[in-house]
Design a protein around this motif. Structure first.
Motif, PDB file in Angstrom:
ATOM      1  N   SER A  10     -24.287 -29.337  64.005  1.00 59.85           N
ATOM      2  CA  SER A  10     -23.326 -30.349  64.293  1.00 59.85           C
ATOM      3  C   SER A  10     -22.747 -30.025  62.910  1.00 59.85           C
ATOM      4  CB  SER A  10     -23.512 -31.580  63.850  1.00 59.85           C
ATOM      5  OG  SER A  10     -21.865 -31.823  63.750  1.00 59.85           O
ATOM      6  N   ASN A  49     -14.079 -36.293  60.471  1.00 55.52           N
ATOM      7  CA  ASN A  49     -15.304 -35.073  59.921  1.00 55.52           C
ATOM      8  C   ASN A  49     -14.307 -33.633  60.950  1.00 55.52           C
ATOM      9  OD1 ASN A  49     -16.354 -33.183  58.871  1.00 55.52           O
ATOM     10  ND2 ASN A  49     -18.575 -33.496  60.688  1.00 55.52           N
ATOM     11  N   PHE A  92      -9.977 -28.864  57.911  1.00 54.07           N
ATOM     12  CA  PHE A  92      -9.759 -28.337  58.796  1.00 54.07           C
ATOM     13  C   PHE A  92      -9.295 -26.764  59.302  1.00 54.07           C
ATOM     14  CE2 PHE A  92      -6.280 -30.880  59.483  1.00 54.07           C
ATOM     15  CZ  PHE A  92      -5.689 -29.918  60.412  1.00 54.07           C
ATOM     16  N   THR A 128     -12.967 -30.220  62.151  1.00 58.28           N
ATOM     17  CA  THR A 128     -13.649 -29.280  61.511  1.00 58.28           C
ATOM     18  C   THR A 128     -12.542 -28.347  61.992  1.00 58.28           C
ATOM     19  OG1 THR A 128     -15.722 -29.267  62.417  1.00 58.28           O
ATOM     20  CG2 THR A 128     -15.428 -29.303  60.258  1.00 58.28           C
ATOM     21  N   GLY A 132     -18.680 -30.369  63.389  1.00 57.58           N
ATOM     22  CA  GLY A 132     -17.882 -31.204  63.331  1.00 57.58           C
ATOM     23  C   GLY A 132     -17.653 -31.098  64.570  1.00 57.58           C
ATOM     24  N   THR A 133     -16.597 -31.697  64.300  1.00 57.99           N
ATOM     25  CA  THR A 133     -15.473 -32.017  65.362  1.00 57.99           C
ATOM     26  C   THR A 133     -14.052 -30.870  65.254  1.00 57.99           C
ATOM     27  OG1 THR A 133     -15.407 -34.500  65.601  1.00 57.99           O
ATOM     28  CG2 THR A 133     -14.137 -34.170  66.709  1.00 57.99           C
TER      29      THR A 133
END
Ligand code: B1M
Length: 209
Positions: free
Chosen positions: A86, A139, A171, A141, A88-89
């Protein structure tokens, strides 16, 4: 007619219902997913040129886009490899004033397969909606902005500037789309540029690791 030629002709003609079957037949005939995608992108270029020269109009462009989107659905499992890590988003969207979404959807798909969770805000996304999503999502990023029109390049700039001025952090911002150049991307303060969906996924990984 060879399968790929037939597929290209049907995308160009906006025969959306026929496209998924032809994509499958092209795969069955041994063509790989990347070449099929490339062929369909070329067809969209042909449609765009015909629009520029007044041979086709908005409805035809729309039908071609529908066909391509249906074709991409068939290719999706083959293009998006999937990743267990993962990163992040990623918040992604096409900027305000711009309704083009095929390229943005391809970028979203490749970024997801690179290991990001993806929140897709869609098309014609106002600046405030990007900022709200960044604030409300855990989260984040990466923020990915797509723009397909020379007339929406200022919206790309305004969106990057507003996000940076919003006080949100943690981010990176990547921008892209046909009229965007690396120079323009740098000049508006984004962290990265990619010319295509595959490149966006590679850059995205580099940015957060
Ligand atoms: Co429009 N359109 N369109 N259109 N359209 C173009 C973009 C155009 C080049 C056609 C032309 O005149 N030759 C032209 C723009 C000219 C310019 O500004 N330089 C144009 C125009 C003028 C317009 C209207 C203004 C027409 C009008 O109303 N008079 C209008 C604008 C509407 C609006 O947005 N407000 C309009 C409308 C439409 C439709 C709605 C009918 C339809 C879009 C439907 C949809 O997306 N669901 C449409 C279409 C289909 C096209 C063409 C024919 C195809 C676009 C496409 O999907 N390409 C297009 C001509 C062309 O592309 N040659 C055209 C395939 C797609 C995979 O490529 O989106 O470029 P693309 O994505 C690429 C890269 O750019 C990159 O990765 C992808 C490849 O892997 N990329 C990124 C994209 N986003 C990225 C983000 C990244 C990184 C890379 O990081 C975050």
């Amino acid at each position: 007619m060879p399968k790929m030629e037939e597929l290209k002709a049907m995308v160009e003609a906006g025969k959306a219902k026929l496209v998924p079957g032809l994509v499958q037949e092209a795969l069955d005939a041994g063509n790989d997913a990347q070449s099929i995608l490339k062929a369909m992108i070329e067809s969209m270029g042909v449609v765009g040129d015909k629009f520029s020269s007044g041979e086709v109009f908005i409805p035809e462009m729309l039908m071609a886009a529908k066909g391509m989107a249906k074709g991409v659905e068939v290719l999706k499992p083959l293009l998006a490899g999937g990743s267990s890590t993962s990163l992040g988003t990623c918040i992604i969207g096409t900027v305000e004033g711009d309704l083009h979404d095929i390229g943005k959807n391809l970028v979203a798909m490749m970024i997801e397969s690179a290991g990001f969770e993806v929140v897709d805000l869609g098309v014609d996304v106002p600046i405030a909606k990007f900022i709200e999503a960044i604030k409300e999502t855990q989260n984040v990023t990466l923020v990915a902005l797509s723009g397909l029109l020379t007339t929406t390049m200022p919206a790309l700039k305004a969106t990057v500037e507003a996000i940076k001025a919003s006080g949100t952090t943690g981010f990176k911002i990547i921008v892209g789309g046909a009229p965007v150049t690396p120079e323009f991307a740098a000049s508006i303060g984004s962290d990265a540029y990619a010319p295509d969906a595959g490149g966006a996924a590679v850059k995205a990984k580099e940015l957060v690791s």
